[in-house]
Design a protein around this motif. Structure first.
Motif, PDB file in Angstrom:
ATOM      1  N   ALA A  56       5.868  -3.124 -29.172  1.00 56.78           N
ATOM      2  CA  ALA A  56       5.930  -4.341 -28.356  1.00 56.78           C
ATOM      3  C   ALA A  56       5.344  -4.101 -26.970  1.00 56.78           C
ATOM      4  CB  ALA A  56       7.378  -4.814 -28.251  1.00 56.78           C
ATOM      5  N   ALA A  57       5.740  -2.997 -26.336  1.00 57.54           N
ATOM      6  CA  ALA A  57       5.280  -2.705 -24.981  1.00 57.54           C
ATOM      7  C   ALA A  57       3.778  -2.444 -24.947  1.00 57.54           C
ATOM      8  CB  ALA A  57       6.043  -1.516 -24.416  1.00 57.54           C
ATOM      9  N   LEU A  58       3.260  -1.780 -25.964  1.00 60.04           N
ATOM     10  CA  LEU A  58       1.819  -1.545 -26.034  1.00 60.04           C
ATOM     11  C   LEU A  58       1.058  -2.857 -26.208  1.00 60.04           C
ATOM     12  CD1 LEU A  58       1.815   1.724 -28.131  1.00 60.04           C
ATOM     13  CD2 LEU A  58       0.584   1.419 -25.965  1.00 60.04           C
ATOM     14  N   ALA A  59       1.573  -3.733 -27.056  1.00 61.83           N
ATOM     15  CA  ALA A  59       0.932  -5.038 -27.247  1.00 61.83           C
ATOM     16  C   ALA A  59       0.865  -5.809 -25.925  1.00 61.83           C
ATOM     17  CB  ALA A  59       1.693  -5.842 -28.297  1.00 61.83           C
ATOM     18  N   VAL A  60       1.942  -5.765 -25.159  1.00 57.21           N
ATOM     19  CA  VAL A  60       1.976  -6.468 -23.867  1.00 57.21           C
ATOM     20  C   VAL A  60       0.904  -5.920 -22.937  1.00 57.21           C
ATOM     21  CG1 VAL A  60       3.340  -6.794 -21.763  1.00 57.21           C
ATOM     22  CG2 VAL A  60       4.393  -7.170 -24.004  1.00 57.21           C
ATOM     23  N   LEU A  61       0.822  -4.601 -22.812  1.00 50.70           N
ATOM     24  CA  LEU A  61      -0.171  -4.004 -21.922  1.00 50.70           C
ATOM     25  C   LEU A  61      -1.588  -4.315 -22.379  1.00 50.70           C
ATOM     26  CD1 LEU A  61       1.432  -0.524 -21.181  1.00 50.70           C
ATOM     27  CD2 LEU A  61       1.125  -2.405 -19.562  1.00 50.70           C
ATOM     28  N   GLU A  62      -1.802  -4.295 -23.684  1.00 51.34           N
ATOM     29  CA  GLU A  62      -3.139  -4.583 -24.214  1.00 51.34           C
ATOM     30  C   GLU A  62      -3.550  -6.020 -23.902  1.00 51.34           C
ATOM     31  OE1 GLU A  62      -2.553  -1.291 -27.769  1.00 51.34           O
ATOM     32  OE2 GLU A  62      -2.246  -3.423 -28.186  1.00 51.34           O
ATOM     33  N   VAL A  63      -2.635  -6.957 -24.055  1.00 49.63           N
ATOM     34  CA  VAL A  63      -2.944  -8.358 -23.749  1.00 49.63           C
ATOM     35  C   VAL A  63      -3.129  -8.558 -22.250  1.00 49.63           C
ATOM     36  CG1 VAL A  63      -2.061 -10.734 -23.825  1.00 49.63           C
ATOM     37  CG2 VAL A  63      -1.822  -9.244 -25.825  1.00 49.63           C
ATOM     38  N   ILE A  64      -2.260  -7.952 -21.448  1.00 52.23           N
ATOM     39  CA  ILE A  64      -2.399  -8.051 -19.991  1.00 52.23           C
ATOM     40  C   ILE A  64      -3.781  -7.587 -19.549  1.00 52.23           C
ATOM     41  CG2 ILE A  64      -1.682  -6.918 -17.836  1.00 52.23           C
ATOM     42  CD1 ILE A  64       1.195  -7.185 -18.749  1.00 52.23           C
ATOM     43  N   GLU A  65      -4.232  -6.480 -20.120  1.00 56.99           N
ATOM     44  CA  GLU A  65      -5.521  -5.908 -19.732  1.00 56.99           C
ATOM     45  C   GLU A  65      -6.687  -6.734 -20.280  1.00 56.99           C
ATOM     46  OE1 GLU A  65      -7.038  -1.385 -19.256  1.00 56.99           O
ATOM     47  OE2 GLU A  65      -6.460  -1.940 -21.298  1.00 56.99           O
ATOM     48  N   GLY A 115       0.797  -1.223   0.000  1.00 58.76           N
ATOM     49  CA  GLY A 115       0.000   0.000   0.000  1.00 58.76           C
ATOM     50  C   GLY A 115       0.827   1.269   0.000  1.00 58.76           C
ATOM     51  N   VAL A 116       2.038   1.208  -0.576  1.00 56.73           N
ATOM     52  CA  VAL A 116       2.895   2.391  -0.643  1.00 56.73           C
ATOM     53  C   VAL A 116       3.243   2.688  -2.096  1.00 56.73           C
ATOM     54  CG1 VAL A 116       3.898   2.029   1.646  1.00 56.73           C
ATOM     55  CG2 VAL A 116       5.020   1.036  -0.354  1.00 56.73           C
ATOM     56  N   ASP A 117       3.487   3.959  -2.373  1.00 59.30           N
ATOM     57  CA  ASP A 117       3.950   4.377  -3.695  1.00 59.30           C
ATOM     58  C   ASP A 117       5.438   4.668  -3.632  1.00 59.30           C
ATOM     59  OD1 ASP A 117       1.441   4.256  -4.924  1.00 59.30           O
ATOM     60  OD2 ASP A 117       0.928   6.285  -4.261  1.00 59.30           O
ATOM     61  N   ALA A 118       6.175   4.194  -4.618  1.00 61.50           N
ATOM     62  CA  ALA A 118       7.591   4.554  -4.740  1.00 61.50           C
ATOM     63  C   ALA A 118       7.714   5.883  -5.466  1.00 61.50           C
ATOM     64  CB  ALA A 118       8.337   3.462  -5.508  1.00 61.50           C
ATOM     65  N   ASP A 119       8.868   6.512  -5.335  1.00 58.72           N
ATOM     66  CA  ASP A 119       9.137   7.753  -6.057  1.00 58.72           C
ATOM     67  C   ASP A 119       9.554   7.475  -7.498  1.00 58.72           C
ATOM     68  OD1 ASP A 119       8.712   9.436  -3.754  1.00 58.72           O
ATOM     69  OD2 ASP A 119      10.613   8.660  -3.005  1.00 58.72           O
ATOM     70  N   ILE A 120      10.241   6.356  -7.693  1.00 62.72           N
ATOM     71  CA  ILE A 120      10.655   5.934  -9.034  1.00 62.72           C
ATOM     72  C   ILE A 120      10.474   4.416  -9.126  1.00 62.72           C
ATOM     73  CG2 ILE A 120      12.486   5.939 -10.776  1.00 62.72           C
ATOM     74  CD1 ILE A 120      13.908   8.117  -9.118  1.00 62.72           C
ATOM     75  N   TYR A 121       9.840   3.968 -10.194  1.00 62.89           N
ATOM     76  CA  TYR A 121       9.749   2.540 -10.499  1.00 62.89           C
ATOM     77  C   TYR A 121      10.623   2.267 -11.715  1.00 62.89           C
ATOM     78  CZ  TYR A 121       5.475   2.519  -7.641  1.00 62.89           C
ATOM     79  OH  TYR A 121       4.561   2.639  -6.612  1.00 62.89           O
ATOM     80  N   SER A 122      11.498   1.276 -11.609  1.00 66.20           N
ATOM     81  CA  SER A 122      12.257   0.834 -12.774  1.00 66.20           C
ATOM     82  C   SER A 122      11.626  -0.441 -13.307  1.00 66.20           C
ATOM     83  CB  SER A 122      13.726   0.603 -12.415  1.00 66.20           C
ATOM     84  OG  SER A 122      13.854  -0.392 -11.408  1.00 66.20           O
ATOM     85  N   MET A 123      11.670  -0.607 -14.614  1.00 66.25           N
ATOM     86  CA  MET A 123      11.042  -1.795 -15.220  1.00 66.25           C
ATOM     87  C   MET A 123      11.751  -2.154 -16.509  1.00 66.25           C
ATOM     88  SD  MET A 123       7.558   0.238 -16.198  1.00 66.25           S
ATOM     89  CE  MET A 123       7.848   1.495 -14.934  1.00 66.25           C
ATOM     90  N   ALA A 124      11.576  -3.404 -16.929  1.00 71.16           N
ATOM     91  CA  ALA A 124      12.125  -3.908 -18.194  1.00 71.16           C
ATOM     92  C   ALA A 124      11.557  -5.306 -18.390  1.00 71.16           C
ATOM     93  CB  ALA A 124      13.654  -3.906 -18.183  1.00 71.16           C
ATOM     94  N   LYS A 125      12.397  -6.296 -18.641  1.00 72.48           N
ATOM     95  CA  LYS A 125      12.049  -7.719 -18.783  1.00 72.48           C
ATOM     96  C   LYS A 125      10.680  -7.920 -19.423  1.00 72.48           C
ATOM     97  CE  LYS A 125      15.311  -9.621 -15.452  1.00 72.48           C
ATOM     98  NZ  LYS A 125      16.244 -10.145 -16.451  1.00 72.48           N
ATOM     99  N   GLY A 126       9.640  -8.211 -18.636  1.00 76.26           N
ATOM    100  CA  GLY A 126       8.323  -8.513 -19.194  1.00 76.26           C
ATOM    101  C   GLY A 126       7.671  -7.365 -19.935  1.00 76.26           C
ATOM    102  N   MET A 127       8.245  -6.202 -19.877  1.00 75.11           N
ATOM    103  CA  MET A 127       7.678  -5.016 -20.525  1.00 75.11           C
ATOM    104  C   MET A 127       7.556  -5.184 -22.036  1.00 75.11           C
ATOM    105  SD  MET A 127       9.090  -1.116 -20.119  1.00 75.11           S
ATOM    106  CE  MET A 127       8.114   0.278 -20.683  1.00 75.11           C
ATOM    107  N   GLY A 128       8.504  -5.877 -22.653  1.00 78.16           N
ATOM    108  CA  GLY A 128       8.504  -6.006 -24.103  1.00 78.16           C
ATOM    109  C   GLY A 128       8.306  -7.413 -24.609  1.00 78.16           C
ATOM    110  N   ASN A 129       8.128  -8.393 -23.698  1.00 76.33           N
ATOM    111  CA  ASN A 129       7.902  -9.792 -24.077  1.00 76.33           C
ATOM    112  C   ASN A 129       9.003 -10.333 -24.982  1.00 76.33           C
ATOM    113  OD1 ASN A 129       5.931 -11.980 -23.653  1.00 76.33           O
ATOM    114  ND2 ASN A 129       5.718 -11.956 -25.873  1.00 76.33           N
TER     115      ASN A 129
END
Length: 375
Positions: free
Chosen positions: A276-285, A229-243
């Protein structure tokens, strides 16, 4: 020139994939429960993903960030919507290490400080600053040693408070994986994450949530830190982001104000990466994959806990660590070569499961049946 083998598994050459299955050059099928280090988030060759990339490649694959790329704006809006961080800014890059490098640099620019807290068994990448906050002597060269790096015991609130009491006004940032991947699938407790948030607020430091492996829905929430239940100031991401397509990013809280030119990239956020990243988010949703990851993970963890020979089962969602006694360290090899199931490892005795988020119950049962035969 001879190829340098980074992670060699001899005599297996994967040439085809579909969903959670892959095939080698001899036609042998394998169940992929590792997804190339948690990269395959929506399955191999997902039809929507393939179409998105093909359509984009038929238009343009790359052009410089010196011009406006509408796909970047579309990706930022979609990521904000799916992650629930619509008021954050998005900076796109190429990998998780680069994302963490930029997150740490941004935090230091913002408060003018140098000291960074990370934790035992942490892994944040292989670039210089990321390595300096990683707890792995095998990859820390002399040039990577940073006197401003403070590595504390993981999940130890008392030790964290003690450092902030002594050096709080010198701390630039705290960087933490909500679930450690290379470190053995160790879950940060809600209490620990809440303490980090509180201490950073009190002392003007920044909370960096390394979500490179534990983000993008893998834990059963978009970011694993959301469980606290906390928000970070910065989130880093990669890996699953682009499949599988190289892309990384940092999501930046409104309290930080990067200026034009502070962050930059040549290849980051190119047309194909954004597609690629948009496709991943669309499928996830569309396919409710975050819920599926939570459901599948709950099932696997519950079933694995029934095996009395396992030392411990750790994780959340489809990020699972199976800690085996030393005499069963061979099980991972048996799963691969006898049962044709890819898994990962976090140490010789820890099997790491990082399957695609659309893992089916049938594939989960296939793994459990094979695993039971080796126990």
């Amino acid at each position: 020139m001879k190829l340098f083998d980074v992670y060699p598994i001899n005599n297996i050459n994967i040439v085809k994939g579909q969903g959670s299955l892959v095939w080698d050059s001899k036609g042998q099928e394998y169940l992929d429960l590792y997804g190339g280090h948690a990269v395959i988030s929506i399955g191999h060759t997902h039809p929507h993903y393939v179409k998105r990339l093909t359509d984009q490649l038929n238009q343009i694959g790359f052009y410089s960030n010196s011009i406006e790329i509408p796909l970047q704006v579309e990706l930022a809006e979609k990521l904000g919507q799916v992650s629930g961080k619509e008021d954050y800014q998005l900076f796109l890059c190429n990998s998780g290490a680069e994302a963490n490098e930029n997150a740490l640099k941004l935090a230091s620019f913002a408060n003018g400080r140098k000291k960074i807290i990370s934790f035992t068994k942490a892994f944040h990448g292989r670039t210089s600053l990321a390595v300096s906050v990683t707890d792995n002597p095998k990859i820390i060269a002399p040039v990577n040693q940073n006197p401003n790096s403070i590595i504390l015991p993981f999940n130890d609130v008392k030790a964290l408070k003690a450092v902030f009491e002594d050096e709080g006004e010198e701390i630039c940032a705290v960087i933490i994986e909500g679930i450690q991947g290379v470190g053995g699938i160790r879950v940060a407790s809600n209490e620990f994450l809440q303490a980090i948030r509180s201490l950073c607020d009190q002392h003007g430091a920044y909370f960096i949530a390394d979500s490179v492996q534990c983000g993008y829905g893998r834990s059963g929430k978009f970011y694993s830190q959301d469980f606290a239940g906390v928000d970070a100031d910065i989130y880093s991401m990669a890996k699953g982001m682009g499949n599988g397509f190289p892309i990384g990013a940092i999501s930046i809280s409104p309290k930080l104000k990067p200026w034009h030119g502070m962050l930059g990239t040549t290849f980051g956020g190119n047309h194909l990466a954004c597609a690629a990243a948009l496709a991943v988010l669309e499928v996830i949703e569309q396919d409710y994959l975050i819920a599926n990851a939570g459901k599948g993970g709950d099932y696997l963890i519950a079933e694995l806990k029934k095996f009395d020979k396992i030392t411990e089962v750790r994780g959340r969602g489809l990020m699972i660590g199976i800690d085996l006694p030393e005499e069963l360290a061979h099980v991972k090899k048996e799963l691969l070569f006898k049962h044709h199931i890819f898994t990962g490892a976090a140490s010789p005795n820890v099997i790491r499961l990082l399957p695609a988020l659309n893992l089916t119950m049938a594939h989960a049962d296939r793994f459990l049946e094979a695993f039971s035969k080796e126990m």
